[in-house]
Design a protein around this motif. Structure first.
Motif, PDB file in Angstrom:
ATOM      1  N   TYR A  58     -27.543  -9.025  44.489  1.00  0.00           N
ATOM      2  CA  TYR A  58     -26.244  -9.187  43.837  1.00  0.00           C
ATOM      3  C   TYR A  58     -26.002 -10.625  43.394  1.00  0.00           C
ATOM      4  O   TYR A  58     -25.128 -10.890  42.572  1.00  0.00           O
ATOM      5  CB  TYR A  58     -25.113  -8.733  44.769  1.00  0.00           C
ATOM      6  CG  TYR A  58     -25.283  -7.331  45.292  1.00  0.00           C
ATOM      7  CD1 TYR A  58     -25.880  -6.335  44.508  1.00  0.00           C
ATOM      8  CD2 TYR A  58     -24.866  -6.981  46.567  1.00  0.00           C
ATOM      9  CE1 TYR A  58     -26.059  -5.055  44.993  1.00  0.00           C
ATOM     10  CE2 TYR A  58     -25.035  -5.696  47.059  1.00  0.00           C
ATOM     11  CZ  TYR A  58     -25.636  -4.738  46.264  1.00  0.00           C
ATOM     12  OH  TYR A  58     -25.808  -3.471  46.746  1.00  0.00           O
ATOM     13  N   TYR A  61     -26.261 -11.079  39.769  1.00  0.00           N
ATOM     14  CA  TYR A  61     -25.088 -10.661  38.992  1.00  0.00           C
ATOM     15  C   TYR A  61     -23.883 -11.566  39.276  1.00  0.00           C
ATOM     16  O   TYR A  61     -22.753 -11.223  38.927  1.00  0.00           O
ATOM     17  CB  TYR A  61     -24.750  -9.201  39.311  1.00  0.00           C
ATOM     18  CG  TYR A  61     -25.882  -8.248  38.985  1.00  0.00           C
ATOM     19  CD1 TYR A  61     -26.266  -8.019  37.666  1.00  0.00           C
ATOM     20  CD2 TYR A  61     -26.580  -7.597  40.002  1.00  0.00           C
ATOM     21  CE1 TYR A  61     -27.307  -7.157  37.360  1.00  0.00           C
ATOM     22  CE2 TYR A  61     -27.637  -6.730  39.695  1.00  0.00           C
ATOM     23  CZ  TYR A  61     -27.989  -6.515  38.385  1.00  0.00           C
ATOM     24  OH  TYR A  61     -29.018  -5.666  38.075  1.00  0.00           O
ATOM     25  N   ARG A  62     -24.153 -12.694  39.947  1.00  0.00           N
ATOM     26  CA  ARG A  62     -23.136 -13.700  40.273  1.00  0.00           C
ATOM     27  C   ARG A  62     -21.998 -13.140  41.127  1.00  0.00           C
ATOM     28  O   ARG A  62     -20.851 -13.549  41.014  1.00  0.00           O
ATOM     29  CB  ARG A  62     -22.572 -14.314  38.977  1.00  0.00           C
ATOM     30  CG  ARG A  62     -23.623 -15.086  38.176  1.00  0.00           C
ATOM     31  CD  ARG A  62     -23.034 -15.666  36.906  1.00  0.00           C
ATOM     32  NE  ARG A  62     -24.000 -16.516  36.219  1.00  0.00           N
ATOM     33  CZ  ARG A  62     -24.944 -16.068  35.401  1.00  0.00           C
ATOM     34  NH1 ARG A  62     -25.050 -14.758  35.184  1.00  0.00           N
ATOM     35  NH2 ARG A  62     -25.783 -16.897  34.812  1.00  0.00           N
ATOM     36  N   GLU A  63     -22.339 -12.192  41.998  1.00  0.00           N
ATOM     37  CA  GLU A  63     -21.355 -11.616  42.923  1.00  0.00           C
ATOM     38  C   GLU A  63     -21.290 -12.472  44.183  1.00  0.00           C
ATOM     39  O   GLU A  63     -21.466 -11.972  45.303  1.00  0.00           O
ATOM     40  CB  GLU A  63     -21.758 -10.177  43.260  1.00  0.00           C
ATOM     41  CG  GLU A  63     -21.683  -9.221  42.097  1.00  0.00           C
ATOM     42  CD  GLU A  63     -20.460  -8.318  42.189  1.00  0.00           C
ATOM     43  OE1 GLU A  63     -19.511  -8.671  42.913  1.00  0.00           O
ATOM     44  OE2 GLU A  63     -20.475  -7.273  41.548  1.00  0.00           O
ATOM     45  N   LEU A  66     -18.664 -11.384  46.961  1.00  0.00           N
ATOM     46  CA  LEU A  66     -19.085 -10.187  47.695  1.00  0.00           C
ATOM     47  C   LEU A  66     -20.207 -10.515  48.666  1.00  0.00           C
ATOM     48  O   LEU A  66     -20.180 -10.096  49.829  1.00  0.00           O
ATOM     49  CB  LEU A  66     -19.542  -9.108  46.710  1.00  0.00           C
ATOM     50  CG  LEU A  66     -20.226  -7.884  47.327  1.00  0.00           C
ATOM     51  CD1 LEU A  66     -19.287  -7.138  48.254  1.00  0.00           C
ATOM     52  CD2 LEU A  66     -20.765  -6.964  46.234  1.00  0.00           C
ATOM     53  N   VAL A  67     -21.210 -11.277  48.196  1.00  0.00           N
ATOM     54  CA  VAL A  67     -22.340 -11.605  49.066  1.00  0.00           C
ATOM     55  C   VAL A  67     -21.865 -12.423  50.264  1.00  0.00           C
ATOM     56  O   VAL A  67     -22.273 -12.164  51.404  1.00  0.00           O
ATOM     57  CB  VAL A  67     -23.432 -12.358  48.276  1.00  0.00           C
ATOM     58  CG1 VAL A  67     -24.541 -12.828  49.209  1.00  0.00           C
ATOM     59  CG2 VAL A  67     -24.013 -11.458  47.188  1.00  0.00           C
ATOM     60  N   GLU A 328     -16.247  -0.650  36.405  1.00  0.00           N
ATOM     61  CA  GLU A 328     -15.985  -1.898  35.709  1.00  0.00           C
ATOM     62  C   GLU A 328     -16.334  -1.749  34.237  1.00  0.00           C
ATOM     63  O   GLU A 328     -17.235  -0.999  33.883  1.00  0.00           O
ATOM     64  CB  GLU A 328     -16.873  -3.030  36.269  1.00  0.00           C
ATOM     65  CG  GLU A 328     -16.542  -3.481  37.664  1.00  0.00           C
ATOM     66  CD  GLU A 328     -17.462  -4.617  38.085  1.00  0.00           C
ATOM     67  OE1 GLU A 328     -16.943  -5.639  38.542  1.00  0.00           O
ATOM     68  OE2 GLU A 328     -18.688  -4.487  37.928  1.00  0.00           O
ATOM     69  N   THR A 338     -20.671  -3.326  40.501  1.00  0.00           N
ATOM     70  CA  THR A 338     -20.337  -4.041  41.721  1.00  0.00           C
ATOM     71  C   THR A 338     -20.295  -3.123  42.936  1.00  0.00           C
ATOM     72  O   THR A 338     -19.926  -1.951  42.839  1.00  0.00           O
ATOM     73  CB  THR A 338     -18.983  -4.760  41.582  1.00  0.00           C
ATOM     74  OG1 THR A 338     -18.724  -5.512  42.772  1.00  0.00           O
ATOM     75  CG2 THR A 338     -17.847  -3.773  41.361  1.00  0.00           C
ATOM     76  N   ARG A 339     -20.686  -3.672  44.079  1.00  0.00           N
ATOM     77  CA  ARG A 339     -20.576  -2.960  45.357  1.00  0.00           C
ATOM     78  C   ARG A 339     -19.333  -3.425  46.118  1.00  0.00           C
ATOM     79  O   ARG A 339     -19.157  -3.099  47.283  1.00  0.00           O
ATOM     80  CB  ARG A 339     -21.826  -3.199  46.203  1.00  0.00           C
ATOM     81  CG  ARG A 339     -22.929  -2.147  46.035  1.00  0.00           C
ATOM     82  CD  ARG A 339     -23.367  -1.938  44.619  1.00  0.00           C
ATOM     83  NE  ARG A 339     -24.505  -1.026  44.520  1.00  0.00           N
ATOM     84  CZ  ARG A 339     -25.031  -0.612  43.394  1.00  0.00           C
ATOM     85  NH1 ARG A 339     -24.518  -1.004  42.241  1.00  0.00           N
ATOM     86  NH2 ARG A 339     -26.062   0.219  43.380  1.00  0.00           N
ATOM     87  N   ASP A 340     -18.456  -4.171  45.438  1.00  0.00           N
ATOM     88  CA  ASP A 340     -17.216  -4.611  46.062  1.00  0.00           C
ATOM     89  C   ASP A 340     -16.214  -3.453  46.060  1.00  0.00           C
ATOM     90  O   ASP A 340     -16.507  -2.361  45.561  1.00  0.00           O
ATOM     91  CB  ASP A 340     -16.650  -5.820  45.322  1.00  0.00           C
ATOM     92  CG  ASP A 340     -15.886  -6.767  46.243  1.00  0.00           C
ATOM     93  OD1 ASP A 340     -15.530  -6.345  47.360  1.00  0.00           O
ATOM     94  OD2 ASP A 340     -15.634  -7.911  45.840  1.00  0.00           O
ATOM     95  N   ARG A 342     -11.780  -2.182  45.938  1.00  0.00           N
ATOM     96  CA  ARG A 342     -10.386  -2.489  45.647  1.00  0.00           C
ATOM     97  C   ARG A 342      -9.511  -1.523  46.437  1.00  0.00           C
ATOM     98  O   ARG A 342      -9.846  -0.347  46.585  1.00  0.00           O
ATOM     99  CB  ARG A 342     -10.076  -2.334  44.156  1.00  0.00           C
ATOM    100  CG  ARG A 342     -10.820  -3.282  43.254  1.00  0.00           C
ATOM    101  CD  ARG A 342     -10.351  -4.729  43.380  1.00  0.00           C
ATOM    102  NE  ARG A 342     -11.047  -5.581  42.416  1.00  0.00           N
ATOM    103  CZ  ARG A 342     -12.230  -6.160  42.626  1.00  0.00           C
ATOM    104  NH1 ARG A 342     -12.872  -5.964  43.779  1.00  0.00           N
ATOM    105  NH2 ARG A 342     -12.796  -6.901  41.698  1.00  0.00           N
TER     106      ARG A 342
END
Length: 511
Positions: A58, A61-63, A66-67, A328, A338-340, A342
């Motif tokens: 991730y 993907y600039r997450e 999340l990381v 998204e 994303t694996r984040d 909401r």
């Protein structure tokens, strides 16, 4: 429970997020009812790659947020349940044509330093022709990297959260579906129906929709809501299991030309777990299954790296799950979604709140649950401090989180148990393995043996404490003993015997 009973919170969904929310809320003093239409962890939450990880890929993907959040949770979870979670070293062979070495080193440096580490060693480069992990790989692979993450028994993680919730006062109803729920007089009036036809009417101050792949369907159906701010994208992930492809205790992370990564993980002593795929899914999440194309894709991915080649005929078992990923804009590739998560709170003035969970991953479930209950507590005007960060899960109260020392002591205290069975009990149940053994002093005291190492005393514990009701619950979710029984007629015979035992026993609803 009694008809018309009132709870502070109704949680819908018995996957990892629902069980986590129920546990957190019950621990804060809220009265909670959790309902699940099937068995606990029946779907997505038992079909993961079984990793507690930050998600190295991730970073591409600039997450970063999340990381970092996931990395912070790794060691919190490893300390909470060292019997069902443990550190695992991962080997990444370097393929110069896919990603340059400097990019991998940069990613691993960030992975090592985005969050504090105490239990897990950092990353390093290795010579594949000298390191034991290089021996099964094709000779052209000369360099690689090693880093740390964690492994988890995902289905047992869900069950232990539900057990803890129940022991803190929650009512947990499996095989019980939410049929309808309407707001009335500042609360929810809900109707539940169990698979045996029992109808339960109840009231709740708030509702948490943690239905995973069904979150949108539940909103528009039983909950009668309209459009929402967020939605989920259903992505199928499939895994295959083969006989053991290597003898060391490291796992592999392989880079594919299509930019996906594939894991090969030591599994159940005698096997290797390989996965996962990422495919858009539009069918019924309850009917998801691997395709021949996915099986071949995973075999081909492994064959790029291992000397020993595998084919679909070498596959012993498969499983698939549907991941409800947060939708998204602009994310066409399922791997890039994303694996984040909401949390969407619907709380009009004077009306009972509804919180819906969109997305998420197993590593961040505890944090998700904490944030969800923070919001619900404020909406219910019943504030209470968060508490789960330092609390062990049932069976996880092992001194210094040292599983090996605990397992040795348990084996010594029950020397009459075969060593492999004593270790399995310690691994599955932690300090609660003593409850499975009970007052037994010899194998005969454990009751009828349904299969090697599976005795009636364990079935009774799983029935009375962990909501097991069928052979499938026992053989494929509370354990993976079914994998060891695969053979001509063996698994079918054991399944029939266990189902007959459950049918004979007086099973009362677990509350």
């Amino acid at each position: 429970m009694t008809q018309g009973a009132r709870y502070d919170l109704l949680v819908v969904g018995g996957g990892i997020n629902g069980a986590g929310i129920a546990r957190d809320a019950a621990g804060r003093g809220l009265s909670v009812l959790l309902c699940e239409q099937d068995d606990l962890a029946s779907h997505t939450s038992s079909a993961s790659t079984k990793l507690i990880h930050g998600g190295l890929r991730y970073l591409e993907y600039r997450e970063f947020g999340l990381v970092r959040k996931a990395l912070q949770e790794r060691e919190t979870l490893l300390r909470a349940a060292p019997h069902i979670m443990w550190p695992l070293r991962f080997v990444m062979p370097h393929m110069p044509d896919l990603r340059p070495a400097w990019l991998i080193r940069t990613g691993l440096f960030l992975y090592d330093h985005l969050a504090r580490r105490e239990l897990l060693p950092g990353s390093r480069g290795i010579d594949m022709h000298r390191h034991p992990a290089g021996e099964p790989l094709v000779d052209s692979i000369r360099r690689g990297f090693v880093y740390s993450d964690g492994w988890v028994d995902d289905a047992r993680l869900v069950v232990l959260n539900a057990v803890d919730a129940a022991e803190r006062g929650a009512t947990v109803l499996t095989r019980t579906k939410l049929v309808s729920a309407v707001r009335a007089g500042g609360e929810w009036h809900a109707r539940l129906e169990s698979t045996d036809g029992r109808v339960i009417d109840m009231r709740a101050g708030a509702t948490a929709n943690a239905a995973g792949p069904w979150v949108g369907e539940l909103l528009q159906g039983a909950l009668g809501r309209g459009a929402t701010t967020h939605s989920v994208r259903l992505v199928k992930g499939s895994h295959i299991v083969t006989r053991r492809l290597f003898t060391h205790d490291h796992a592999y992370i392989f880079q594919n030309p299509d930019k996906r990564i594939i894991f090969a993980i030591p599994y159940e002593h005698d096997y290797t777990l390989i996965g996962t795929t990422d495919i858009e899914y539009r069918g019924d999440p309850a009917r998801v299954a691997i395709t021949a194309g996915e099986t071949q894709y995973l075999c081909d991915s492994i064959n790029r790296y291992f000397k020993r080649k595998i084919a679909p005929a070498d596959v012993c078992w498969t499983y698939s799950g549907v991941r409800p990923l947060l939708e998204e804009e602009g994310a066409d590739n399922p791997s890039a979604v994303t694996r984040d998560y909401r949390l969407e709170l619907d709380a009009p003035p004077g009306q009972a709140p509804l919180l819906s969970v969109f997305g998420g991953k197993i590593t961040t479930f505890r944090k998700l649950a904490e944030e969800a209950v923070d919001e619900l507590s404020r909406a219910l005007e019943s504030p209470a401090p968060a508490w789960t960060a330092g609390a062990p899960l049932p069976g996880g109260d092992i001194a210094n989180a040292s599983f090996e020392r605990f397992a040795t002591q348990f084996g010594q205290q029950h020397a009459w148990l075969p060593a492999d069975l004593a270790r399995r009990y310690a691994r599955a149940y932690g300090t609660r393995a003593a409850y499975v053994v009970g007052q037994a002093r010899a194998l005969d005291d454990l009751g009828h043996a349904f299969a090697p190492g599976l005795y009636e005393s364990e079935l009774r514990y799983l029935r009375d404490t962990e909501w097991a009701r069928t052979a499938h619950d026992v053989l494929w979710r509370r354990s993976k003993l079914g994998l060891h029984l695969v053979g001509p007629g063996t698994l079918d015979t054991v399944t029939r015997e266990i189902d007959a035992w459950f049918a004979r026993e007086d099973v009362t609803p677990h509350a």
